[in-house]
Each structure stands twice: as structure tokens, then as C-alpha cells.
Write a protein that holds these residues in place. Structure first.
Motif, PDB file in Angstrom:
ATOM      1  N   HIS A   1       0.940  -1.121  -0.080  1.00  0.00           N
ATOM      2  CA  HIS A   1       0.084  -0.109  -0.108  1.00  0.00           C
ATOM      3  C   HIS A   1       0.985   1.207   0.044  1.00  0.00           C
ATOM      4  CE1 HIS A   1      -3.652   2.274   0.638  1.00  0.00           C
ATOM      5  NE2 HIS A   1      -3.039   2.839   1.699  1.00  0.00           N
ATOM      6  N   VAL A   2       1.848   1.321   0.746  1.00  0.00           N
ATOM      7  CA  VAL A   2       2.950   2.359   0.963  1.00  0.00           C
ATOM      8  C   VAL A   2       3.478   2.710  -0.528  1.00  0.00           C
ATOM      9  CG1 VAL A   2       5.040   3.062   1.865  1.00  0.00           C
ATOM     10  CG2 VAL A   2       3.524   2.154   3.344  1.00  0.00           C
TER      11      VAL A   2
ATOM     12  N   LYS B   1       0.546   4.070  -3.159  1.00  0.00           N
ATOM     13  CA  LYS B   1       0.061   5.312  -3.083  1.00  0.00           C
ATOM     14  C   LYS B   1       0.976   6.356  -3.737  1.00  0.00           C
ATOM     15  CE  LYS B   1       0.209   6.700   1.137  1.00  0.00           C
ATOM     16  NZ  LYS B   1      -0.142   7.171   2.591  1.00  0.00           N
ATOM     17  N   GLN B   2       2.192   5.914  -3.975  1.00  0.00           N
ATOM     18  CA  GLN B   2       3.149   6.734  -4.907  1.00  0.00           C
ATOM     19  C   GLN B   2       2.961   6.610  -6.529  1.00  0.00           C
ATOM     20  OE1 GLN B   2       5.250   8.642  -2.778  1.00  0.00           O
ATOM     21  NE2 GLN B   2       4.262   7.420  -1.116  1.00  0.00           N
TER      22      GLN B   2
ATOM     23  N   TYR C   1       0.505   6.084 -10.113  1.00  0.00           N
ATOM     24  CA  TYR C   1      -0.544   5.831 -10.964  1.00  0.00           C
ATOM     25  C   TYR C   1      -0.517   4.806 -12.254  1.00  0.00           C
ATOM     26  CZ  TYR C   1      -2.165  10.296  -8.475  1.00  0.00           C
ATOM     27  OH  TYR C   1      -2.227  11.067  -7.369  1.00  0.00           O
TER      28      TYR C   1
ATOM     29  N   GLN D   1       3.959   9.421  -8.926  1.00  0.00           N
ATOM     30  CA  GLN D   1       3.355  10.737  -8.905  1.00  0.00           C
ATOM     31  C   GLN D   1       4.177  11.824  -9.434  1.00  0.00           C
ATOM     32  OE1 GLN D   1       2.781  11.281  -4.578  1.00  0.00           O
ATOM     33  NE2 GLN D   1       0.543  10.499  -4.805  1.00  0.00           N
TER      34      GLN D   1
ATOM     35  N   PRO E   1      -5.746   5.879  -9.763  1.00  0.00           N
ATOM     36  CA  PRO E   1      -4.548   5.748  -8.736  1.00  0.00           C
ATOM     37  C   PRO E   1      -4.383   4.105  -8.462  1.00  0.00           C
ATOM     38  CG  PRO E   1      -6.755   6.139  -7.865  1.00  0.00           C
ATOM     39  CD  PRO E   1      -6.817   6.338  -9.323  1.00  0.00           C
TER      40      PRO E   1
ATOM     41  N   THR F   1      -3.776   1.178  -5.601  1.00  0.00           N
ATOM     42  CA  THR F   1      -3.839   1.012  -4.422  1.00  0.00           C
ATOM     43  C   THR F   1      -2.670   0.158  -3.515  1.00  0.00           C
ATOM     44  OG1 THR F   1      -6.117   1.132  -4.677  1.00  0.00           O
ATOM     45  CG2 THR F   1      -5.456   0.127  -2.382  1.00  0.00           C
ATOM     46  N   TYR F   2      -2.273  -0.836  -4.475  1.00  0.00           N
ATOM     47  CA  TYR F   2      -1.204  -1.804  -4.221  1.00  0.00           C
ATOM     48  C   TYR F   2      -0.285  -2.160  -5.018  1.00  0.00           C
ATOM     49  CZ  TYR F   2      -4.264  -2.646  -0.024  1.00  0.00           C
ATOM     50  OH  TYR F   2      -5.257  -2.700   0.954  1.00  0.00           O
TER      51      TYR F   2
END
Length: 131
Positions: free
Chosen positions: A24-25, A28-29, A31, A85, A107, A109-110
Motif C-alpha cells: 500500500h505504501v 500510494k506513490q 498511478y 506521482q 490511482p 492502491t497496492y
């Protein structure tokens, strides 16, 4: 045997939680960009991506054939690539420059890698086997 079974269950739950957090971390970075690009073949599109952009994605771009409407005779391909990102707008611009249209940005997610570096490090620190 009950203690060993409990230990195995705890280990499995711990691994899953650690991997989910790690993925997940990482996600989040990122796309996921998807764009349509006309071309004569998937290889043609791949060559344009390779020579005209910096878009490598995580393991390279995904190129899929788009099934055209009946009246269309030209090839259309969907290109998917994961970007950070920081590189989002640059990636959109590069896709446009090589003929990309309808660029969708989703986005992530994982991002689960082949292995979990944090899980392996934890096992090493605890002097436990990977099994």
C-alpha cells in the motif's frame, strides 16, 4: 502440535499484514496510465514507446490490441504503464507526443512485488527461515 500450528498461523497473518502495508505504501506513490495509440502492430507501438519516451513502467509497458469498430481499418492499441506521482504529467505529455489519446489516470492502491523485502529482513533479524 497446537503451539506449532498457532505459530504458523501467527506467522502467516504477520506476513500478510506486513506485505499489505508495504504494498500500500508503494502503491500510494503510483498511478496507472492507460492510453490508446494507433499503430501498425504492438511492436510498432513498443518501438515508439522505447525510443520516444522514458516510460518503462514497473516491468515495462503493457500493450493490448483494441478491437476496432467495424468501419475502422487501422490498428489501435491500449498502452498501460505505472508511473510515480512525480512523473505523472511528464508521462501524460510523452504519451501524447507519440500519438496517445484518451489518457486515463487511475490511482494504484497496492504494488505487490515478487517478494517482500521487509518480510525477508524481519525473518533475517529474527534468525528464522523463509519457509
Amino acid at each position: 502440535d497446537s503451539a506449532k500450528s498457532d505459530n504458523n498461523n501467527l506467522r502467516a497473518v504477520t506476513k500478510e499484514l506486513l506485505e499489505r502495508i508495504e504494498a500500500h505504501v508503494a502503491g500510494k506513490q503510483c498511478y496507472n496510465l492507460i492510453a490508446n495509440i494507433r499503430g501498425s502492430s504492438p511492436g510498432d507501438v513498443a518501438r515508439r514507446l522505447g525510443s520516444g519516451t522514458s516510460l518503462a513502467g514497473l516491468d515495462g509497458p503493457t500493450i493490448s490490441t483494441v478491437i476496432p469498430p467495424r468501419e475502422s481499418t487501422t490498428g489501435m492499441y491500449a498502452v498501460g504503464v505505472i508511473v510515480s506521482q512525480d512523473n505523472l504529467y511528464t508521462a501524460v505529455s510523452e504519451l501524447r507526443r507519440i500519438g496517445g489519446s484518451g489518457v486515463c489516470v487511475l490511482p494504484v492502491t497496492y504494488v505487490f512485488e515478487r517478494t517482500s523485502p521487509r518480510w525477508e529482513a524481519l525473518l533475517k533479524d529474527l534468525k528464522l527461515s523463509l519457509q
